[in-house]
Enzyme design. Structure first.
Site, PDB file in Angstrom:
ATOM      1  N   TYR A 135       0.754  -1.349  -0.045  1.00  0.00           N
ATOM      2  CA  TYR A 135      -0.028  -0.019  -0.166  1.00  0.00           C
ATOM      3  C   TYR A 135       0.762   1.243  -0.150  1.00  0.00           C
ATOM      4  O   TYR A 135       0.799   2.328  -0.866  1.00  0.00           O
ATOM      5  CB  TYR A 135      -0.859  -0.062   1.248  1.00  0.00           C
ATOM      6  CG  TYR A 135      -1.733   0.991   1.423  1.00  0.00           C
ATOM      7  CD1 TYR A 135      -2.776   1.395   0.534  1.00  0.00           C
ATOM      8  CD2 TYR A 135      -1.605   1.995   2.697  1.00  0.00           C
ATOM      9  CE1 TYR A 135      -3.697   2.738   0.765  1.00  0.00           C
ATOM     10  CE2 TYR A 135      -2.400   3.023   2.879  1.00  0.00           C
ATOM     11  CZ  TYR A 135      -3.349   3.225   1.700  1.00  0.00           C
ATOM     12  OH  TYR A 135      -4.413   4.289   1.960  1.00  0.00           O
ATOM     13  N   ILE A 153      -8.464   7.744   9.365  1.00  0.00           N
ATOM     14  CA  ILE A 153      -9.438   8.579   9.541  1.00  0.00           C
ATOM     15  C   ILE A 153     -10.532   7.983  10.616  1.00  0.00           C
ATOM     16  O   ILE A 153     -10.984   6.807  10.072  1.00  0.00           O
ATOM     17  CB  ILE A 153     -10.070   8.980   8.175  1.00  0.00           C
ATOM     18  CG1 ILE A 153      -9.024   9.409   7.127  1.00  0.00           C
ATOM     19  CG2 ILE A 153     -11.214   9.856   8.297  1.00  0.00           C
ATOM     20  CD1 ILE A 153      -8.473  10.647   7.341  1.00  0.00           C
ATOM     21  N   LYS A 174       1.289   4.003  -2.814  1.00  0.00           N
ATOM     22  CA  LYS A 174       1.139   5.682  -2.544  1.00  0.00           C
ATOM     23  C   LYS A 174       2.423   6.599  -2.906  1.00  0.00           C
ATOM     24  O   LYS A 174       2.222   7.524  -3.437  1.00  0.00           O
ATOM     25  CB  LYS A 174       0.862   5.711  -1.172  1.00  0.00           C
ATOM     26  CG  LYS A 174      -0.843   5.243  -0.897  1.00  0.00           C
ATOM     27  CD  LYS A 174      -1.699   5.962  -1.490  1.00  0.00           C
ATOM     28  CE  LYS A 174      -3.322   5.509  -1.104  1.00  0.00           C
ATOM     29  NZ  LYS A 174      -4.226   6.010  -1.889  1.00  0.00           N
TER      30      LYS A 174
HETATM   31  N1  LIG Z   1      -9.730   5.784   5.563  1.00  0.00           N
HETATM   32  C1  LIG Z   1      -8.414   5.872   6.035  1.00  0.00           C
HETATM   33  O1  LIG Z   1      -8.078   5.894   7.026  1.00  0.00           O
HETATM   34  C2  LIG Z   1      -7.409   6.418   4.905  1.00  0.00           C
HETATM   35  C3  LIG Z   1      -6.094   6.848   5.277  1.00  0.00           C
HETATM   36  C4  LIG Z   1      -5.074   6.928   4.423  1.00  0.00           C
HETATM   37  C5  LIG Z   1      -5.504   7.075   3.156  1.00  0.00           C
HETATM   38  N2  LIG Z   1      -6.762   6.752   2.696  1.00  0.00           N
HETATM   39  C6  LIG Z   1      -7.031   6.812   1.381  1.00  0.00           C
HETATM   40  O2  LIG Z   1      -8.336   7.512   0.872  1.00  0.00           O
HETATM   41  C7  LIG Z   1      -8.934   7.047  -0.225  1.00  0.00           C
HETATM   42  C8  LIG Z   1     -10.285   6.629   0.334  1.00  0.00           C
HETATM   43  O3  LIG Z   1     -10.472   5.744   1.312  1.00  0.00           O
HETATM   44  P1  LIG Z   1     -11.512   5.321   2.185  1.00  0.00           P
HETATM   45  O4  LIG Z   1     -11.067   4.778   3.424  1.00  0.00           O
HETATM   46  O5  LIG Z   1     -12.672   5.869   1.670  1.00  0.00           O
HETATM   47  O6  LIG Z   1     -11.494   3.590   1.219  1.00  0.00           O
HETATM   48  P2  LIG Z   1     -12.793   2.589   1.009  1.00  0.00           P
HETATM   49  O7  LIG Z   1     -12.314   1.016   1.000  1.00  0.00           O
HETATM   50  O8  LIG Z   1     -13.684   2.774   2.228  1.00  0.00           O
HETATM   51  O9  LIG Z   1     -13.497   3.047  -0.228  1.00  0.00           O
HETATM   52  C9  LIG Z   1     -12.877   2.917  -1.587  1.00  0.00           C
HETATM   53  C10 LIG Z   1     -14.228   2.699  -2.520  1.00  0.00           C
HETATM   54  O10 LIG Z   1     -13.725   2.807  -3.840  1.00  0.00           O
HETATM   55  C11 LIG Z   1     -14.421   1.720  -4.532  1.00  0.00           C
HETATM   56  N3  LIG Z   1     -13.495   0.963  -5.369  1.00  0.00           N
HETATM   57  C12 LIG Z   1     -12.555   0.043  -5.469  1.00  0.00           C
HETATM   58  N4  LIG Z   1     -12.457  -0.311  -6.563  1.00  0.00           N
HETATM   59  C13 LIG Z   1     -12.766   0.538  -7.315  1.00  0.00           C
HETATM   60  C14 LIG Z   1     -12.776   0.493  -9.029  1.00  0.00           C
HETATM   61  N5  LIG Z   1     -11.871  -0.421  -9.692  1.00  0.00           N
HETATM   62  N6  LIG Z   1     -13.451   1.464  -9.559  1.00  0.00           N
HETATM   63  C15 LIG Z   1     -14.484   2.346  -8.933  1.00  0.00           C
HETATM   64  N7  LIG Z   1     -14.568   2.241  -7.565  1.00  0.00           N
HETATM   65  C16 LIG Z   1     -13.674   1.547  -7.019  1.00  0.00           C
HETATM   66  C17 LIG Z   1     -14.967   0.762  -3.337  1.00  0.00           C
HETATM   67  O11 LIG Z   1     -16.021  -0.043  -3.909  1.00  0.00           O
HETATM   68  C18 LIG Z   1     -15.023   1.545  -2.149  1.00  0.00           C
HETATM   69  O12 LIG Z   1     -16.290   2.041  -2.378  1.00  0.00           O
HETATM   70  C19 LIG Z   1      -8.012   5.830  -0.686  1.00  0.00           C
HETATM   71  O13 LIG Z   1      -7.192   6.395  -1.457  1.00  0.00           O
HETATM   72  C20 LIG Z   1      -7.214   5.586   0.552  1.00  0.00           C
HETATM   73  O14 LIG Z   1      -5.854   4.859   0.298  1.00  0.00           O
HETATM   74  C21 LIG Z   1      -7.689   6.362   3.559  1.00  0.00           C
END
Ligand SMILES: NC(=O)c1ccc[n+]([C@@H]2O[C@H](COP(=O)([O-])OP(=O)(O)OC[C@H]3O[C@@H](n4cnc5c(N)ncnc54)[C@H](O)[C@@H]3O)[C@@H](O)[C@H]2O)c1
Length: 314
Positions: free
Chosen positions: A146, A176, A150
């Site tokens: 991961y 988050i 990134k």
């Molecule tokens: N949540 C955290 O704590 C956190 C921390 C650091 C970074 N991030 C980054 O923030 C972003 C969002 O994170 P999140 O927590 O909402 O993730 P999540 O896994 O809750 O949501 C990701 C969404 O993307 C969709 N998805 C997956 N593959 C797909 C595809 N091929 N086409 C279209 N949609 C697709 C999934 O169905 C899901 O609804 C990501 O890039 C993640 O790396 C999140």
């Protein structure tokens, strides 16, 4: 966005961040200006608030067609495989995280899109990065797939800005914390699970050790940071790689003690699993002074405020 008559596309709108970001963008810019999309069905939390399209971020033609047809000028790309799932399925994580980004960057170049948001993560940092107040510019040797994806993505963002003028902006989100939509399989998910279990069973079995400090942030702060970054004038954005972003840092023991102030008979146990190694490879706290200086970022929620709000809403 004030003089921009185009529309916004959120890819990954059904995820933990996507749902709340879509709601916030619709509130700010209008329901008809913000198109939601995801691989899975529309989140029930978004139903009735605006247009939704089922879409695969890995299918460039499909994404490009939607962008053209819907007069999209800005894209928020949130589709990704997160840290814990990524360690279970490394090739899938690399594939999805890189291909979705490259598709959007290429479309942004070809269609001359106005602005792109793509989140990075504190997971870019590895065991050789400073543990405390980890700076923006430091040793970056990620040890998870991961984090590798990134960090590679950050370099591509900088490349597309320098070479093609694509105005792509990014934040290294910490863990988050939120209550609306379920987390997607990250290492900081314990700090959400703990509230559900505290409410339901008054006890929680934590997959990290009690003294594991990690950088964290409340969802409201993450959404504000994202929208402020995207609204900032281009000349204020000093890096198109990704900005360090910090809220607070705490350990499982500390969040449990804060929950006990509201639920005195809450108990916590610790059974560390494979996620402990991921957590141990990351910094415990982040120095985000560049974001605070360049576009005046400020977080609002401390641990006490997060715990109070989470327990009220779950
Ligand atoms: N949540 C955290 O704590 C956190 C921390 C650091 C970074 N991030 C980054 O923030 C972003 C969002 O994170 P999140 O927590 O909402 O993730 P999540 O896994 O809750 O949501 C990701 C969404 O993307 C969709 N998805 C997956 N593959 C797909 C595809 N091929 N086409 C279209 N949609 C697709 C999934 O169905 C899901 O609804 C990501 O890039 C993640 O790396 C999140």
């Amino acid at each position: 966005m004030s003089n921009d008559t185009g529309r916004i596309l959120v890819i990954g709108s059904g995820g933990q961040i996507g749902v709340e970001l879509t709601i916030a963008l619709r509130k700010k810019y209008g329901n008809d200006r913000v198109i939601a999309s995801d691989l899975k069905d529309e989140s029930p939390l978004l139903t009735g608030t605006g247009a939704f399209y089922q879409l695969d971020a890995l299918n460039k033609e499909q994404v490009q067609l939607l962008i053209k047809e819907q007069h999209i000028t800005q894209v928020y790309l949130l589709a990704a495989v997160l840290s814990a799932v990524g360690e279970q399925k490394p090739l899938l994580a690399w594939d999805i995280n890189m291909k979705a980004l490259m598709n959007v960057l290429e479309i942004a170049r070809e269609e001359k899109l106005k602005r792109i948001f793509w989140p990075s993560s504190i997971a870019v940092f590895g065991p050789t990065s400073p543990k405390q107040n980890c700076p923006q510019h430091t040793i970056i040797e990620p040890s998870t797939v991961y984090g590798i994806s990134k960090y590679a993505g950050e370099s591509w963002c900088e490349y597309y800005f320098q070479k093609y003028g694509v105005d792509v902006r990014s934040l290294r989100y910490p863990g988050i914390i939120s209550y609306k939509s379920a987390p997607g399989g990250g290492t900081t998910d314990y700090a959400i699970d703990i509230f559900h279990e505290a409410k339901k069973n008054k006890s929680y079995n934590c997959f990290l050790k009690e003294d594991t400090y990690l950088p964290m942030m409340y969802m409201d702060d993450a959404i504000n940071a994202t929208m402020e970054l995207m609204e900032a004038p281009l000349e204020n954005i000093k890096t198109h790689r990704s900005y360090n972003l910090a809220g607070i840092s705490f350990s499982p023991k500390e969040i449990a003690a804060e929950i006990q102030k509201h639920i005195p008979d809450f108990t916590i146990h610790y059974t560390p699993d494979f996620r402990q190694a991921i957590a141990d490879s990351w910094p415990q706290s982040i120095d985000d002074s560049e974001a605070r200086a360049d576009w005046h970022w400020q977080h609002q929620y401390d641990l006490a405020a997060i715990v109070k709000d989470m327990l009220e809403h779950i």
